[in-house]
Design an enzyme around this catalytic site. Structure first.
Site, PDB file in Angstrom:
ATOM      1  N   GLU A  96      -9.981  -3.937  -5.877  1.00  0.00           N
ATOM      2  CA  GLU A  96      -9.533  -2.794  -5.082  1.00  0.00           C
ATOM      3  C   GLU A  96      -9.397  -1.552  -5.948  1.00  0.00           C
ATOM      4  O   GLU A  96      -9.061  -1.636  -7.132  1.00  0.00           O
ATOM      5  CB  GLU A  96      -8.236  -3.097  -4.349  1.00  0.00           C
ATOM      6  CG  GLU A  96      -7.039  -3.486  -5.204  1.00  0.00           C
ATOM      7  CD  GLU A  96      -5.762  -3.582  -4.368  1.00  0.00           C
ATOM      8  OE1 GLU A  96      -5.371  -2.553  -3.788  1.00  0.00           O
ATOM      9  OE2 GLU A  96      -5.192  -4.677  -4.295  1.00  0.00           O
ATOM     10  N   SER A 153       0.829  -1.203   0.000  1.00  0.00           N
ATOM     11  CA  SER A 153       0.000   0.000   0.000  1.00  0.00           C
ATOM     12  C   SER A 153       0.871   1.265   0.000  1.00  0.00           C
ATOM     13  O   SER A 153       1.688   1.453  -0.887  1.00  0.00           O
ATOM     14  CB  SER A 153      -0.958  -0.034   1.198  1.00  0.00           C
ATOM     15  OG  SER A 153      -1.959   0.949   1.098  1.00  0.00           O
TER      16      SER A 153
END
Length: 323
Positions: free
Chosen positions: A267, A173
């Site tokens: 996502e 991330s």
């Protein structure tokens, strides 16, 4: 008419990307995936908190629970005043190469403790030691604090006697963002670069212009646009978001080390990974990406079959570049 999913997967196929379906067939039924995503959504909802300190504490609590294993040892270390920890398997293992892990959390949350959900798996799958570090967090410490701390962790490894080619940098991330920015900064300083990069659901573009911010907005069980906007403002509010040290997608990657990218199909950062892969291909960087059907942001943390398969693939890549 093509759906959002078909458009994104087709983009990957056209770029000769493996979707990873062969390793996820057993978990790919719509009912099972939807059940898993609903569970992840509930768990994430319990962790997320408007009070950022409580959010951080909840993450650390989960890290403690999920990393409770006798097969891995954790050793605290002081990195020039910054907390770090070594993560290693409790058995004879390789010492020549090490992994430097940059944890995620939107630059505002996360820690070495929470990152144990990944660092312990990296250590076990590779039989290599992993160094994770607690870089300063926003909004108390906005850009460039995290990047300065990543350089401090890199210099610590160099002082221990490791060479740049002995290190593989990993990140998830925002940690994937930080890993890329670290290598860009090392090259800017005309220093040697790491042996390779492993990026899990990397956040590469803080301008949030990827198509998946719209096409995946309703299905992503972990991230949403409002949350990401808050993280952007906390970390880089008022700054040029196209600065490659803030949004590495806009950087020049000529001469970058071999890189492996993993991303979930469901996502909103899917486009961040796909676009990074495309740029790397254009710059002739050795790069591979796997899109995991039905998976969510940093699914590798979760106790699911796809996470185990993904960690095996991470290890394969690391072994390959370290040969």
């Amino acid at each position: 008419m093509e759906t959002g999913r078909e458009i994104e997967i087709q983009a990957g196929v056209e770029a000769e990307i493996e979707t990873g379906k062969d390793i996820e067939e057993a978990d790919s039924t719509d009912r099972r995936i939807q059940g898993l995503m609903n569970l992840i959504r509930r768990v994430h909802g319990m962790v997320e908190n408007a009070d950022i300190e409580k959010h951080r504490q909840s993450q650390d609590h989960i890290g403690t629970i999920l990393s409770n294993t006798k097969t891995v040892e954790y050793q605290e270390v002081d990195i020039d005043g910054m907390y770090g920890e070594w993560v290693g398997v409790n058995r004879a293992h390789m010492k020549k190469y090490v992994l430097l892990h940059c944890h995620g959390g939107g630059y505002s949350t996360g820690s070495s403790l929470y990152a144990r959900t990944l660092t312990s798996k990296l250590a076990e799958s590779t039989s290599m030691d992993v160094l994770c570090f607690d870089y300063r967090l926003a909004p108390e410490h906005p850009y460039p604090a995290a990047l300065e701390d990543a350089l401090r962790a890199w210099d610590y490894l160099m002082l221990l006697g490791y060479g740049a080619r002995d290190v593989v940098v990993t990140g998830d991330s925002a940690g994937g963002n930080l890993a890329l920015a670290l290598v860009l900064k090392l090259r800017e300083q005309k220093r040697l670069l790491p042996r390779g990069l492993v990026l899990m659901s990397p956040w590469t573009d803080l301008t949030s212009t990827g198509k998946s911010f719209q096409t995946k907005a309703e299905v992503d069980p972990v991230l949403n646009c409002a949350y990401i906007d808050r993280m952007v403002q906390a970390y880089a509010g008022g700054l040029d978001l196209t600065d490659p040290m803030i949004s590495p997608l806009f950087g020049n990657f000529e001469g970058f080390p071999p890189t492996y990218i993993q991303v979930g199909e469901n996502e909103i950062l899917l486009s961040d990974a796909l676009r990074l892969h495309r740029v790397f291909v254009e710059k002739n960087v050795p790069v591979k990406i796997d899109i995991y059907p039905g998976m969510w942001h940093v699914f590798q943390m979760s106790p699911v079959r796809a996470a185990r398969a993904a960690m095996d693939k991470n290890a394969e890549f690391i072994f390959d570049v370290c040969r």
